[in-house]
Design an enzyme around this catalytic site. Structure first.
Site, PDB file in Angstrom:
ATOM      1  N   HIS A   1      -2.136  -1.210 -17.841  1.00 35.41           N
ATOM      2  CA  HIS A   1      -1.196  -0.941 -15.910  1.00 35.41           C
ATOM      3  C   HIS A   1      -0.368  -0.633 -15.648  1.00 35.41           C
ATOM      4  O   HIS A   1       0.621  -1.534 -15.224  1.00 35.41           O
ATOM      5  CB  HIS A   1      -2.236  -2.471 -14.900  1.00 35.41           C
ATOM      6  CG  HIS A   1      -1.779  -1.119 -13.246  1.00 35.41           C
ATOM      7  ND1 HIS A   1      -0.899  -1.959 -12.459  1.00 35.41           N
ATOM      8  CD2 HIS A   1      -3.043  -1.197 -12.512  1.00 35.41           C
ATOM      9  CE1 HIS A   1      -1.462  -1.505 -11.525  1.00 35.41           C
ATOM     10  NE2 HIS A   1      -2.457  -0.928 -11.023  1.00 35.41           N
ATOM     11  N   PHE A   2       0.452  -0.100 -16.467  1.00 34.77           N
ATOM     12  CA  PHE A   2       0.383   1.609 -16.640  1.00 34.77           C
ATOM     13  C   PHE A   2       1.079   1.409 -18.087  1.00 34.77           C
ATOM     14  O   PHE A   2       1.845   1.351 -17.633  1.00 34.77           O
ATOM     15  CB  PHE A   2       0.827   2.438 -15.575  1.00 34.77           C
ATOM     16  CG  PHE A   2      -0.155   2.344 -13.957  1.00 34.77           C
ATOM     17  CD1 PHE A   2      -1.345   2.740 -14.010  1.00 34.77           C
ATOM     18  CD2 PHE A   2       0.799   1.515 -13.504  1.00 34.77           C
ATOM     19  CE1 PHE A   2      -2.398   2.696 -13.158  1.00 34.77           C
ATOM     20  CE2 PHE A   2       0.299   1.520 -12.160  1.00 34.77           C
ATOM     21  CZ  PHE A   2      -0.976   1.835 -12.146  1.00 34.77           C
TER      22      PHE A   2
END
Length: 152
Positions: A54-55
């Site tokens: 993420h991410f």
């Protein structure tokens, strides 16, 4: 204002909450007024597993984890109230959650939560998460009070 803790400081979050790694999202208590208010910190090192996905290439703390961290901070204030010995605060709802800025590895999240209402059966709380004085998240929430022994 009644603070709890010894001369060495406040209790560890794991002394008041049932959460454990990797889901205990509060590292230290900064202020504690049992049944009323808590200020805590979560130090994000970048080693947390959620950052990998993420991410990729732009690690960002998921907003839902900021809300959970605020809830755990409110849980610290509730759990410190002697009237809730042997009880557990469980999420009942989230209202008015707003996300204002990204939180990234290396940030320290300052968590502030205030118990707006607390009874033997339920409560309401509100709080914020901020980094260096900038609000990252704010939310209001409802929680239900359960007998911890009934959850086995």
């Amino acid at each position: 204002m009644t603070d709890i803790g010894s001369d060495a400081g406040f209790p560890r979050p794991d002394e008041l909450l049932p959460h454990r790694a990797p889901f205990l999202l509060v590292d230290e208590i900064v202020e504690l007024q049992p049944g009323e208010r808590c200020v805590a910190k979560w130090h994000l090192t970048g080693d947390e597993t959620f950052f990998a996905g993420h991410f990729p290439g732009r690690p960002t703390l998921p907003g839902v984890l900021m809300v959970e961290a605020i809830a755990q901070t409110a849980g610290l204030a509730a759990a410190a109230a002697s009237s809730l010995d042997g009880k557990l605060a469980l999420f009942g709802g989230i209202d008015k959650a707003r996300f204002r800025r990204q939180v990234t590895p290396g940030d320290t999240l300052r968590l502030e939560a205030t118990i707006d209402r607390l009874s033997a059966r339920a409560g309401k709380a509100s709080g914020t998460a901020s980094v260096e004085g900038q609000t990252a998240c704010e939310a209001s929430m409802m929680f239900l009070i359960a007998d911890a022994n009934d959850l086995d």
